[in-house]
Design a protein around this motif. Structure first.
Motif, mmCIF file in Angstrom:
data_model
loop_
_atom_site.group_PDB
_atom_site.id
_atom_site.type_symbol
_atom_site.label_atom_id
_atom_site.label_comp_id
_atom_site.label_asym_id
_atom_site.label_seq_id
_atom_site.Cartn_x
_atom_site.Cartn_y
_atom_site.Cartn_z
ATOM 1 N N ILE A 45 31.492 46.249 37.431
ATOM 2 C CA ILE A 45 31.585 46.965 36.153
ATOM 3 C C ILE A 45 33.037 47.266 35.827
ATOM 4 O O ILE A 45 33.473 47.116 34.682
ATOM 5 C CB ILE A 45 30.732 48.249 36.192
ATOM 6 N N ASP A 46 33.799 47.673 36.825
ATOM 7 C CA ASP A 46 35.220 47.968 36.624
ATOM 8 C C ASP A 46 35.966 46.726 36.141
ATOM 9 O O ASP A 46 36.785 46.809 35.219
ATOM 10 C CB ASP A 46 35.834 48.508 37.913
ATOM 11 N N LYS A 47 35.661 45.576 36.732
ATOM 12 C CA LYS A 47 36.296 44.319 36.297
ATOM 13 C C LYS A 47 35.936 43.998 34.850
ATOM 14 O O LYS A 47 36.784 43.554 34.075
ATOM 15 C CB LYS A 47 35.880 43.171 37.211
ATOM 16 N N LEU A 48 34.678 44.213 34.493
ATOM 17 C CA LEU A 48 34.263 43.961 33.110
ATOM 18 C C LEU A 48 34.967 44.895 32.139
ATOM 19 O O LEU A 48 35.385 44.471 31.048
ATOM 20 C CB LEU A 48 32.745 44.133 32.973
ATOM 21 N N ILE A 49 35.127 46.145 32.509
ATOM 22 C CA ILE A 49 35.830 47.105 31.653
ATOM 23 C C ILE A 49 37.273 46.681 31.460
ATOM 24 O O ILE A 49 37.800 46.691 30.339
ATOM 25 C CB ILE A 49 35.736 48.534 32.236
ATOM 26 N N GLU A 50 37.938 46.292 32.553
ATOM 27 C CA GLU A 50 39.333 45.858 32.459
ATOM 28 C C GLU A 50 39.458 44.597 31.608
ATOM 29 O O GLU A 50 40.374 44.481 30.801
ATOM 30 C CB GLU A 50 39.912 45.637 33.858
ATOM 31 N N ASN A 52 37.465 43.671 29.247
ATOM 32 C CA ASN A 52 37.195 44.057 27.866
ATOM 33 C C ASN A 52 38.412 44.741 27.241
ATOM 34 O O ASN A 52 38.729 44.496 26.077
ATOM 35 C CB ASN A 52 35.983 44.979 27.817
ATOM 36 N N LYS A 53 39.110 45.564 28.025
ATOM 37 C CA LYS A 53 40.322 46.212 27.518
ATOM 38 C C LYS A 53 41.379 45.177 27.145
ATOM 39 O O LYS A 53 42.004 45.269 26.100
ATOM 40 C CB LYS A 53 40.907 47.168 28.562
ATOM 41 N N LYS A 54 41.555 44.168 27.991
ATOM 42 C CA LYS A 54 42.545 43.124 27.721
ATOM 43 C C LYS A 54 42.140 42.313 26.498
ATOM 44 O O LYS A 54 42.979 41.895 25.711
ATOM 45 C CB LYS A 54 42.686 42.212 28.946
ATOM 46 N N TYR A 55 40.865 42.061 26.345
ATOM 47 C CA TYR A 55 40.390 41.291 25.209
ATOM 48 C C TYR A 55 40.568 42.041 23.901
ATOM 49 O O TYR A 55 40.903 41.457 22.887
ATOM 50 C CB TYR A 55 38.896 40.962 25.429
#
Length: 57
Positions: A45-50, A52-55
């Protein structure tokens, strides 16, 4: 995956000490089994959040 169903408080209090200990030990074993999966899911989940932030920026 095993599911430990704790009896309600009244029923739990009516159990013998040995029965209570068996339930608690089973719960601890279940938590030990689940903890690595929970940590892996949290890391994913943390990887997905990061990502998403970059995107979004």
């Amino acid at each position: 995956m095993n599911v430990i169903n704790f009896p309600d408080r009244h029923d739990f209090e009516n159990l013998s000490l040995a029965e209570r200990m068996l339930i608690i030990e089973s719960w601890i074993e279940e938590m030990d089994d689940n903890l690595p999966r929970i940590r892996e899911a949290a890391a994913a989940i943390d990887k997905l959040i990061e990502a998403n932030k970059k995107y979004l920026t």
